[in-house]
Design a protein around this motif. Structure first.
Motif, mmCIF file in Angstrom:
data_model
loop_
_atom_site.group_PDB
_atom_site.id
_atom_site.type_symbol
_atom_site.label_atom_id
_atom_site.label_comp_id
_atom_site.label_asym_id
_atom_site.label_seq_id
_atom_site.Cartn_x
_atom_site.Cartn_y
_atom_site.Cartn_z
ATOM 1 N N LEU A 51 0.830 -1.206 0.000
ATOM 2 C CA LEU A 51 0.000 0.000 0.000
ATOM 3 C C LEU A 51 0.865 1.257 0.000
ATOM 4 C CD1 LEU A 51 -2.789 1.273 0.111
ATOM 5 C CD2 LEU A 51 -2.741 1.017 2.606
ATOM 6 N N ALA A 52 1.950 1.247 0.784
ATOM 7 C CA ALA A 52 2.837 2.416 0.838
ATOM 8 C C ALA A 52 3.476 2.691 -0.514
ATOM 9 C CB ALA A 52 3.908 2.193 1.903
ATOM 10 N N LYS A 53 3.885 1.622 -1.207
ATOM 11 C CA LYS A 53 4.501 1.804 -2.524
ATOM 12 C C LYS A 53 3.498 2.406 -3.510
ATOM 13 C CE LYS A 53 7.880 -1.954 -2.071
ATOM 14 N NZ LYS A 53 8.292 -3.299 -2.543
ATOM 15 N N ALA A 54 2.278 1.879 -3.510
ATOM 16 C CA ALA A 54 1.257 2.412 -4.417
ATOM 17 C C ALA A 54 0.921 3.859 -4.072
ATOM 18 C CB ALA A 54 0.004 1.536 -4.365
ATOM 19 N N ASN A 55 0.777 4.152 -2.774
ATOM 20 C CA ASN A 55 0.434 5.515 -2.356
ATOM 21 C C ASN A 55 1.547 6.509 -2.658
ATOM 22 O OD1 ASN A 55 -2.216 5.351 -1.405
ATOM 23 N ND2 ASN A 55 -1.564 4.557 0.577
ATOM 24 N N SER A 56 2.799 6.045 -2.614
ATOM 25 C CA SER A 56 3.912 6.965 -2.859
ATOM 26 C C SER A 56 3.880 7.495 -4.292
ATOM 27 C CB SER A 56 5.253 6.287 -2.575
ATOM 28 O OG SER A 56 5.615 5.387 -3.608
ATOM 29 N N ILE A 57 3.357 6.693 -5.209
ATOM 30 C CA ILE A 57 3.215 7.137 -6.600
ATOM 31 C C ILE A 57 1.878 7.843 -6.802
ATOM 32 C CG2 ILE A 57 3.216 6.423 -9.021
ATOM 33 C CD1 ILE A 57 5.905 6.024 -7.424
ATOM 34 N N ALA A 58 0.805 7.282 -6.234
ATOM 35 C CA ALA A 58 -0.539 7.858 -6.413
ATOM 36 C C ALA A 58 -0.600 9.298 -5.910
ATOM 37 C CB ALA A 58 -1.575 6.999 -5.693
ATOM 38 N N SER A 59 0.159 9.596 -4.854
ATOM 39 C CA SER A 59 0.124 10.945 -4.267
ATOM 40 C C SER A 59 0.693 12.009 -5.208
ATOM 41 C CB SER A 59 0.891 10.960 -2.939
ATOM 42 O OG SER A 59 2.266 10.694 -3.156
ATOM 43 N N THR A 60 1.403 11.570 -6.250
ATOM 44 C CA THR A 60 1.994 12.522 -7.198
ATOM 45 C C THR A 60 1.144 12.677 -8.463
ATOM 46 O OG1 THR A 60 3.295 10.870 -8.425
ATOM 47 C CG2 THR A 60 4.283 11.775 -6.413
ATOM 48 N N LEU A 61 0.023 11.962 -8.521
ATOM 49 C CA LEU A 61 -0.796 11.915 -9.736
ATOM 50 C C LEU A 61 -2.143 12.590 -9.547
ATOM 51 C CD1 LEU A 61 -0.198 8.137 -10.601
ATOM 52 C CD2 LEU A 61 0.965 10.098 -11.653
ATOM 53 N N GLN A 62 -2.705 13.064 -10.650
ATOM 54 C CA GLN A 62 -4.060 13.606 -10.656
ATOM 55 C C GLN A 62 -5.089 12.478 -10.812
ATOM 56 O OE1 GLN A 62 -4.963 17.214 -10.856
ATOM 57 N NE2 GLN A 62 -2.936 17.288 -9.911
ATOM 58 N N CYS A 63 -4.717 11.498 -11.624
ATOM 59 C CA CYS A 63 -5.625 10.389 -11.874
ATOM 60 C C CYS A 63 -4.800 9.152 -12.216
ATOM 61 C CB CYS A 63 -6.610 10.708 -13.000
ATOM 62 S SG CYS A 63 -5.811 10.913 -14.611
ATOM 63 N N GLY A 64 -5.474 8.011 -12.311
ATOM 64 C CA GLY A 64 -4.790 6.778 -12.671
ATOM 65 C C GLY A 64 -4.894 5.741 -11.571
ATOM 66 N N LEU A 65 -4.567 4.515 -11.923
ATOM 67 C CA LEU A 65 -4.549 3.402 -10.976
ATOM 68 C C LEU A 65 -3.099 2.990 -10.773
ATOM 69 C CD1 LEU A 65 -7.474 1.249 -12.417
ATOM 70 C CD2 LEU A 65 -7.554 2.782 -10.446
ATOM 71 N N VAL A 66 -2.722 2.799 -9.508
ATOM 72 C CA VAL A 66 -1.336 2.473 -9.183
ATOM 73 C C VAL A 66 -1.277 1.123 -8.484
ATOM 74 C CG1 VAL A 66 0.791 3.224 -8.065
ATOM 75 C CG2 VAL A 66 -0.851 4.936 -8.883
ATOM 76 N N ILE A 67 -0.430 0.244 -9.007
ATOM 77 C CA ILE A 67 -0.240 -1.091 -8.446
ATOM 78 C C ILE A 67 1.000 -1.090 -7.568
ATOM 79 C CG2 ILE A 67 0.224 -3.527 -8.983
ATOM 80 C CD1 ILE A 67 -0.945 -2.807 -11.850
ATOM 81 N N GLY A 68 0.864 -1.551 -6.335
ATOM 82 C CA GLY A 68 2.001 -1.733 -5.457
ATOM 83 C C GLY A 68 2.077 -3.187 -5.028
ATOM 84 N N SER A 69 3.294 -3.703 -4.854
ATOM 85 C CA SER A 69 3.436 -5.096 -4.455
ATOM 86 C C SER A 69 4.685 -5.262 -3.606
ATOM 87 C CB SER A 69 3.518 -5.990 -5.705
ATOM 88 O OG SER A 69 3.521 -7.357 -5.340
ATOM 89 N N ASP A 70 4.618 -6.197 -2.667
ATOM 90 C CA ASP A 70 5.777 -6.511 -1.842
ATOM 91 C C ASP A 70 5.693 -7.985 -1.465
ATOM 92 O OD1 ASP A 70 8.121 -5.136 -0.376
ATOM 93 O OD2 ASP A 70 7.244 -6.429 1.147
ATOM 94 N N GLN A 71 6.849 -8.607 -1.293
ATOM 95 C CA GLN A 71 6.862 -10.049 -1.033
ATOM 96 C C GLN A 71 7.914 -10.415 -0.002
ATOM 97 O OE1 GLN A 71 8.669 -12.928 -3.902
ATOM 98 N NE2 GLN A 71 6.596 -13.699 -4.080
ATOM 99 N N VAL A 72 7.550 -11.347 0.871
ATOM 100 C CA VAL A 72 8.532 -11.946 1.780
ATOM 101 C C VAL A 72 8.289 -13.449 1.825
ATOM 102 C CG1 VAL A 72 8.814 -9.919 3.262
ATOM 103 C CG2 VAL A 72 7.085 -11.642 3.836
ATOM 104 N N ALA A 73 9.330 -14.146 2.217
ATOM 105 C CA ALA A 73 9.209 -15.574 2.498
ATOM 106 C C ALA A 73 9.162 -15.748 4.014
ATOM 107 C CB ALA A 73 10.406 -16.326 1.918
ATOM 108 N N VAL A 74 8.414 -16.754 4.462
ATOM 109 C CA VAL A 74 8.317 -17.033 5.890
ATOM 110 C C VAL A 74 8.703 -18.491 6.121
ATOM 111 C CG1 VAL A 74 6.819 -17.050 7.913
ATOM 112 C CG2 VAL A 74 6.452 -15.347 6.120
ATOM 113 N N PHE A 75 9.643 -18.688 7.038
ATOM 114 C CA PHE A 75 10.088 -20.041 7.368
ATOM 115 C C PHE A 75 10.398 -20.094 8.858
ATOM 116 C CE2 PHE A 75 13.541 -23.266 7.724
ATOM 117 C CZ PHE A 75 12.789 -24.365 7.356
#
Length: 198
Positions: A55-79
């Motif tokens: 969400l933070a990654k998507a918002n960091s770009i969306a906050s600079t835009l007037q319009c558009g859809l922004v995809i954010g993604s992050d991944q971790v492994a758990v063991f």
């Protein structure tokens, strides 16, 4: 040549893996590097971490835009209840794969879609289980030398030779292992009225 999507689509990532995956759905997007501190918060679970960072990654770009859809993604492994990140070095990759040998590792991929115009956000966390076969030290060394998976959480590339390390895979979308769950993303886009087929 496909027509541009409306509204414009942005990928908050410079990962070549995520760009290649998104290109399966549409080539009409712009990749932008998000400026986000990825340090886990105290007592934050793996699921909370990828949810927050996507969400933070998507918002960091969306906050600079007037319009558009922004995809954010992050991944971790758990063991073993431990968050496993990218190895960055050959030594760490050897340690990770040696630990995983004969065991199951859960990958959690956070996915966010933010509407820059309305500020609305959809966020999901997609789990995927990978069971490693019993690996010899020679196999681990050879795999790392051939594929150099040092920038990949879990020290493998499932879209390449990494597939030879596993005994089974269990999850809804194998694309999530590479970093972008396309089935869930398509559902989020449809919720915003965007159908990549039409």
């Amino acid at each position: 040549m496909r027509e541009a999507l409306s509204p414009p689509l942005y990928l908050a990532s410079t990962s070549v893996y995520r760009q290649q995956l998104l290109s399966k759905l549409t080539t009409a997007f712009t990749a932008v590097k998000p400026e986000v501190d990825e340090t886990p918060l105290p007592a934050e679970t793996a699921s909370q971490l990828v949810h927050r960072l996507a969400l933070a990654k998507a918002n960091s770009i969306a906050s600079t835009l007037q319009c558009g859809l922004v995809i954010g993604s992050d991944q971790v492994a758990v063991f073993a209840n431990e968050i496993i990140g990218k190895p960055h070095t050959t030594e760490n990759a050897v340690k990770q794969l040696t630990r995983f040998s004969g065991h199951t590792v859960t990958f959690l991929t956070g996915l966010a879609l933010v509407n820059a115009e309305t500020g609305s956000a959809q966020v999901v966390v997609e789990p995927f289980d990978v069971t490693f076969r019993h690996l010899s030290a020679a196999e681990i060394d050879a795999y790392i030398a051939k594929e150099q998976p040092l920038d990949c959480a879990g020290s493998f590339k499932s879209e390449g030779l990494g597939i030879t390390l596993f005994s089974s895979l269990n999850g809804n979308d194998p694309n999530s292992l590479i970093g972008l769950p396309l089935i869930r993303l398509n559902a989020l886009l449809l919720n915003e009225g965007v159908n990549v087929l039409l």
